[in-house]
Design an enzyme around this catalytic site. Structure first.
Site, PDB file in Angstrom:
ATOM      1  N   GLU A 176     -19.974 -17.609 -34.204  1.00 47.73           N
ATOM      2  CA  GLU A 176     -19.148 -16.689 -35.008  1.00 47.73           C
ATOM      3  C   GLU A 176     -18.132 -17.512 -35.796  1.00 47.73           C
ATOM      4  O   GLU A 176     -17.592 -18.495 -35.269  1.00 47.73           O
ATOM      5  CB  GLU A 176     -18.405 -15.744 -34.047  1.00 47.73           C
ATOM      6  CG  GLU A 176     -17.379 -14.833 -34.722  1.00 47.73           C
ATOM      7  CD  GLU A 176     -16.454 -14.118 -33.729  1.00 47.73           C
ATOM      8  OE1 GLU A 176     -16.129 -14.707 -32.666  1.00 47.73           O
ATOM      9  OE2 GLU A 176     -16.060 -12.976 -34.025  1.00 47.73           O
ATOM     10  N   ASN A 231     -16.199  -9.723 -40.822  1.00 45.03           N
ATOM     11  CA  ASN A 231     -16.627 -10.783 -39.916  1.00 45.03           C
ATOM     12  C   ASN A 231     -18.160 -10.655 -39.863  1.00 45.03           C
ATOM     13  O   ASN A 231     -18.689  -9.722 -39.260  1.00 45.03           O
ATOM     14  CB  ASN A 231     -15.980 -10.565 -38.543  1.00 45.03           C
ATOM     15  CG  ASN A 231     -16.236 -11.718 -37.597  1.00 45.03           C
ATOM     16  OD1 ASN A 231     -17.163 -12.494 -37.788  1.00 45.03           O
ATOM     17  ND2 ASN A 231     -15.424 -11.810 -36.553  1.00 45.03           N
ATOM     18  N   LYS A 284     -19.604  -7.319 -38.317  1.00 44.42           N
ATOM     19  CA  LYS A 284     -19.149  -6.988 -36.955  1.00 44.42           C
ATOM     20  C   LYS A 284     -18.567  -5.576 -36.870  1.00 44.42           C
ATOM     21  O   LYS A 284     -17.662  -5.210 -37.632  1.00 44.42           O
ATOM     22  CB  LYS A 284     -18.097  -8.017 -36.525  1.00 44.42           C
ATOM     23  CG  LYS A 284     -17.637  -7.927 -35.082  1.00 44.42           C
ATOM     24  CD  LYS A 284     -16.727  -9.128 -34.784  1.00 44.42           C
ATOM     25  CE  LYS A 284     -16.226  -9.197 -33.373  1.00 44.42           C
ATOM     26  NZ  LYS A 284     -15.398 -10.410 -33.152  1.00 44.42           N
ATOM     27  N   GLU A 302      -8.057  -9.631 -35.564  1.00 41.42           N
ATOM     28  CA  GLU A 302      -9.303  -9.233 -36.245  1.00 41.42           C
ATOM     29  C   GLU A 302      -9.185  -7.850 -36.880  1.00 41.42           C
ATOM     30  O   GLU A 302      -9.735  -7.599 -37.941  1.00 41.42           O
ATOM     31  CB  GLU A 302     -10.476  -9.265 -35.266  1.00 41.42           C
ATOM     32  CG  GLU A 302     -10.887 -10.672 -34.912  1.00 41.42           C
ATOM     33  CD  GLU A 302     -12.232 -10.714 -34.217  1.00 41.42           C
ATOM     34  OE1 GLU A 302     -13.222 -10.257 -34.790  1.00 41.42           O
ATOM     35  OE2 GLU A 302     -12.274 -11.212 -33.085  1.00 41.42           O
ATOM     36  N   CYS A 337     -19.856 -11.617 -31.132  1.00 40.37           N
ATOM     37  CA  CYS A 337     -18.806 -11.750 -30.128  1.00 40.37           C
ATOM     38  C   CYS A 337     -18.510 -10.481 -29.340  1.00 40.37           C
ATOM     39  O   CYS A 337     -19.279 -10.106 -28.474  1.00 40.37           O
ATOM     40  CB  CYS A 337     -17.537 -12.317 -30.755  1.00 40.37           C
ATOM     41  SG  CYS A 337     -16.391 -12.898 -29.487  1.00 40.37           S
ATOM     42  N   ASN A 372     -16.177 -16.405 -30.310  1.00 41.80           N
ATOM     43  CA  ASN A 372     -14.956 -17.210 -30.125  1.00 41.80           C
ATOM     44  C   ASN A 372     -14.138 -16.434 -29.106  1.00 41.80           C
ATOM     45  O   ASN A 372     -13.489 -15.443 -29.450  1.00 41.80           O
ATOM     46  CB  ASN A 372     -14.134 -17.278 -31.415  1.00 41.80           C
ATOM     47  CG  ASN A 372     -14.689 -18.205 -32.473  1.00 41.80           C
ATOM     48  OD1 ASN A 372     -14.166 -19.282 -32.719  1.00 41.80           O
ATOM     49  ND2 ASN A 372     -15.754 -17.766 -33.142  1.00 41.80           N
TER      50      ASN A 372
END
Ligand code: CDT
Length: 313
Positions: A47, A110, A127, A146, A172, A197
């Site tokens: 990621e 993302n 994501k 995020e 993730c 991550n």
């Protein structure tokens, strides 16, 4: 007849703020070559593979945030990775921060892409399950922004017929949500690949590292078994400018067993020859969806987001 896709999880060690994109891409290419030398035809990178895990930093200037985003893919820095992968005939998954000009506006996601063995981008995923918070938490040891820096992905969970199988992607935090894998399994996914991550510290709760690693493996192993699919999870690991991310990259068979796992918190390639037919017997027997799923009992899954307990008497 087994149907093999020899696959690598190419774990990436830390990327510091001062590291250039070009230096990171050179590391990705080194791992791509290692994987190819081991006979792999598919490499799963991580990621946000081109930069440090920047959502840990509070930034008020949008231009500062945008330094971490890619306006084109491939772009000038990533083109050498695409060229080398095509030359070697190796497909790959790559995560990055995407700056998209769409529907008359600028959007930030993302994102991950799936590139086939001919060097073409066959799939894109944005994501869906964004963790963290929007506001500055000055008391926290670091931020997890995020929800501030990205929009929720708008592409759902598609799958693609490529590289001899049916492949899906997630990113993730998505791996912690069973819905992620079930939606792709319902489209026939035989392998779901992801990068992550994950900080070694939970900013909300004192949680030992061994437990965090347990939850990571538990989620992916359960997803693999309950959907009869391969799951490949690739970390960005190690200390980025002092901020720890755990390793634990692994390849999980449709039986739920870990068949390869990383030992370090640095650049490390792990490999397994994945038989895409291995999950067949699971999908024909205990998890034969056609025979055993009871969708009339699952309505709340899509009708309700949060918990509403029964009233107290
Ligand atoms: N990058 C990312 O999604 N990280 C989150 C941290 C959440 S802490 C439980 C993860 O799910 O790993």
């Amino acid at each position: 007849m087994p149907r093999y896709l020899k696959t690598a999880a190419a774990q990436l060690g830390p990327i510091h703020l001062a590291d250039s994109r070009a230096s990171v891409v050179a590391r990705l290419i080194d791992m791509l070559r290692d994987a190819h030398a081991s006979g792999c035809r598919f490499v799963v990178f991580t990621e946000l593979a081109l930069t440090t895990f920047f959502p840990r930093y509070w930034m008020e200037d949008q231009a500062e945030v945008d330094r971490f985003f890619e306006a084109s893919m491939p772009g000038p820095d990533t083109r050498p990775l695409f060229d080398e992968a095509k030359r070697l005939g190796v497909g790959f998954y790559l995560g990055y921060a995407e700056l998209a000009e769409e529907d008359g506006g600028t959007h930030r996601y993302n994102t991950s892409i799936l590139v086939d063995q001919d060097g073409g981008i066959v799939g894109k995923y944005r994501k869906v399950h964004l963790p963290g918070h929007v506001d500055h938490l000055p008391e926290a040891p670091f931020q997890h922004l995020e929800k501030r820096y990205f929009e929720v992905g708008n592409l759902g969970f598609p799958v693609w017929r490529t590289m001899g199988g049916v492949l899906g992607m997630c990113i993730c935090n998505d791996r912690r949500w069973p819905e992620t894998f079930r939606v792709m399994a319902l489209q026939g996914a035989e392998m779901v690949v992801l990068g992550y991550n994950t900080p070694t510290t939970n900013i909300y709760h004192d949680e030992p590292l061994h437990l965090r690693m347990f939850h990571h493996r538990l989620s992916m192993q359960a997803a693999a078994y309950q959907n009869g699919m391969w799951v490949v999870g690739t970390a960005k690991a190690g200390k980025e400018d002092g901020h720890g991310l755990y390793g634990g990259s692994c390849i999980v068979a449709p039986t739920g067993e870990i068949v390869a796992q990383a030992l370090t918190e640095d650049d490390e390639v792990i490999v397994f020859d994945c038989d895409l037919d291995l999950g067949d017997y699971i999908r024909r027997t205990v998890f034969n969806f056609d025979k055993h799923r009871r969708i009339e009992a699952y309505g709340l899954i899509t009708e309700r987001t949060g918990v509403i307990p029964p009233p107290t008497r």
